[in-house]
Design a protein around this motif. Sequence first.
Motif, PDB file in Angstrom:
ATOM      1  N   ALA A 135     -14.753  60.183  11.330  1.00  0.00           N
ATOM      2  CA  ALA A 135     -15.618  60.363  10.166  1.00  0.00           C
ATOM      3  C   ALA A 135     -16.051  59.038   9.555  1.00  0.00           C
ATOM      4  CB  ALA A 135     -14.905  61.215   9.113  1.00  0.00           C
ATOM      5  N   SER A 136     -15.144  58.063   9.556  1.00  0.00           N
ATOM      6  CA  SER A 136     -15.469  56.781   8.915  1.00  0.00           C
ATOM      7  C   SER A 136     -16.264  55.858   9.826  1.00  0.00           C
ATOM      8  CB  SER A 136     -14.191  56.076   8.457  1.00  0.00           C
ATOM      9  OG  SER A 136     -13.424  55.680   9.572  1.00  0.00           O
ATOM     10  N   GLY A 137     -16.310  56.164  11.124  1.00  0.00           N
ATOM     11  CA  GLY A 137     -17.085  55.339  12.047  1.00  0.00           C
ATOM     12  C   GLY A 137     -16.363  54.064  12.406  1.00  0.00           C
ATOM     13  N   SER A 138     -16.970  53.303  13.286  1.00  0.00           N
ATOM     14  CA  SER A 138     -16.348  52.063  13.746  1.00  0.00           C
ATOM     15  C   SER A 138     -16.635  50.923  12.771  1.00  0.00           C
ATOM     16  CB  SER A 138     -16.858  51.703  15.143  1.00  0.00           C
ATOM     17  OG  SER A 138     -18.263  51.555  15.108  1.00  0.00           O
ATOM     18  N   SER A 139     -15.942  49.835  12.949  1.00  0.00           N
ATOM     19  CA  SER A 139     -16.111  48.675  12.082  1.00  0.00           C
ATOM     20  C   SER A 139     -17.516  48.101  12.220  1.00  0.00           C
ATOM     21  CB  SER A 139     -15.084  47.598  12.457  1.00  0.00           C
ATOM     22  OG  SER A 139     -15.403  46.391  11.784  1.00  0.00           O
ATOM     23  N   PRO A 140     -18.169  47.802  11.110  1.00  0.00           N
ATOM     24  CA  PRO A 140     -19.503  47.194  11.174  1.00  0.00           C
ATOM     25  C   PRO A 140     -19.449  45.687  11.455  1.00  0.00           C
ATOM     26  CG  PRO A 140     -18.852  47.450   8.897  1.00  0.00           C
ATOM     27  CD  PRO A 140     -17.748  48.064   9.733  1.00  0.00           C
ATOM     28  N   LEU A 141     -18.238  45.117  11.427  1.00  0.00           N
ATOM     29  CA  LEU A 141     -18.099  43.662  11.557  1.00  0.00           C
ATOM     30  C   LEU A 141     -18.048  43.229  13.018  1.00  0.00           C
ATOM     31  CD1 LEU A 141     -15.285  43.192   8.888  1.00  0.00           C
ATOM     32  CD2 LEU A 141     -17.733  42.830   8.558  1.00  0.00           C
ATOM     33  N   THR A 142     -18.664  42.091  13.290  1.00  0.00           N
ATOM     34  CA  THR A 142     -18.536  41.492  14.612  1.00  0.00           C
ATOM     35  C   THR A 142     -17.169  40.811  14.714  1.00  0.00           C
ATOM     36  OG1 THR A 142     -19.407  39.338  13.976  1.00  0.00           O
ATOM     37  CG2 THR A 142     -21.028  41.012  14.675  1.00  0.00           C
ATOM     38  N   ALA A 143     -16.783  40.466  15.924  1.00  0.00           N
ATOM     39  CA  ALA A 143     -15.495  39.790  16.119  1.00  0.00           C
ATOM     40  C   ALA A 143     -15.454  38.479  15.327  1.00  0.00           C
ATOM     41  CB  ALA A 143     -15.253  39.528  17.595  1.00  0.00           C
ATOM     42  N   ARG A 144     -16.545  37.735  15.333  1.00  0.00           N
ATOM     43  CA  ARG A 144     -16.569  36.442  14.621  1.00  0.00           C
ATOM     44  C   ARG A 144     -16.531  36.649  13.110  1.00  0.00           C
ATOM     45  NH1 ARG A 144     -14.349  32.036  15.871  1.00  0.00           N
ATOM     46  NH2 ARG A 144     -15.608  31.335  17.611  1.00  0.00           N
TER      47      ARG A 144
END
Length: 201
Positions: A135-144
């Motif tokens: 429901a919350s989805g994946s992280s919007p952040l890139t690895a860097r």
Amino acid sequence: MIRVLLADDQALVRGALAAMLALEPDIEVVAQVGSGEEVLEAARRTVPDVALLDVQMPGRDGLEVTADLRAALPSCRVVICTTFGRPGYFARAMENGASGFVVKDAPPEHLVDTVRRVHAGLRVVDPALAAESLASGSSPLTARERDVLRAARQGGTVAEIARSLHLSAGTVRNHLSAAIGKTGAGTRAEAALIADEHGWL
């Protein structure tokens, strides 16, 4: 016998888990370590069937170590055993090859059952946590961006963060700005807190 490696930075918790598992006739704890950096060497030395890894440990966390352990010893299955049942942690654990995910406040028999089922080739996850993660989805952040936010949690100036990550100050500012925007935060400290609460770091 199911050979188990335990990795947890809290000696009391690690000892309690080892003592509990040692009571089982078909489980043997072959290694105990207190940091992420020690896991691979201990696993190569003892060749466990199952590794129980905490998420938050000094140095490298259990989520990072999971991917390395699966690559180095594909026969070793990983169960993340953490205090924090965060959807982001769950998603990253599964992406990195974990076979199980349990929280430390689960009943002892649940952890023992998880070890046995994972050893048998099954995946064991908490259904509510899996649903919340979807429901919350994946992280919007890139690895860097994650790297920069982790470094920002320690405080320090942009120049200090840049030096620690071997980046230019401008690149660090760009990553911080992107992370602040993606988390809806007002400051880099708030962005790091939000990302941490979601399990994205």
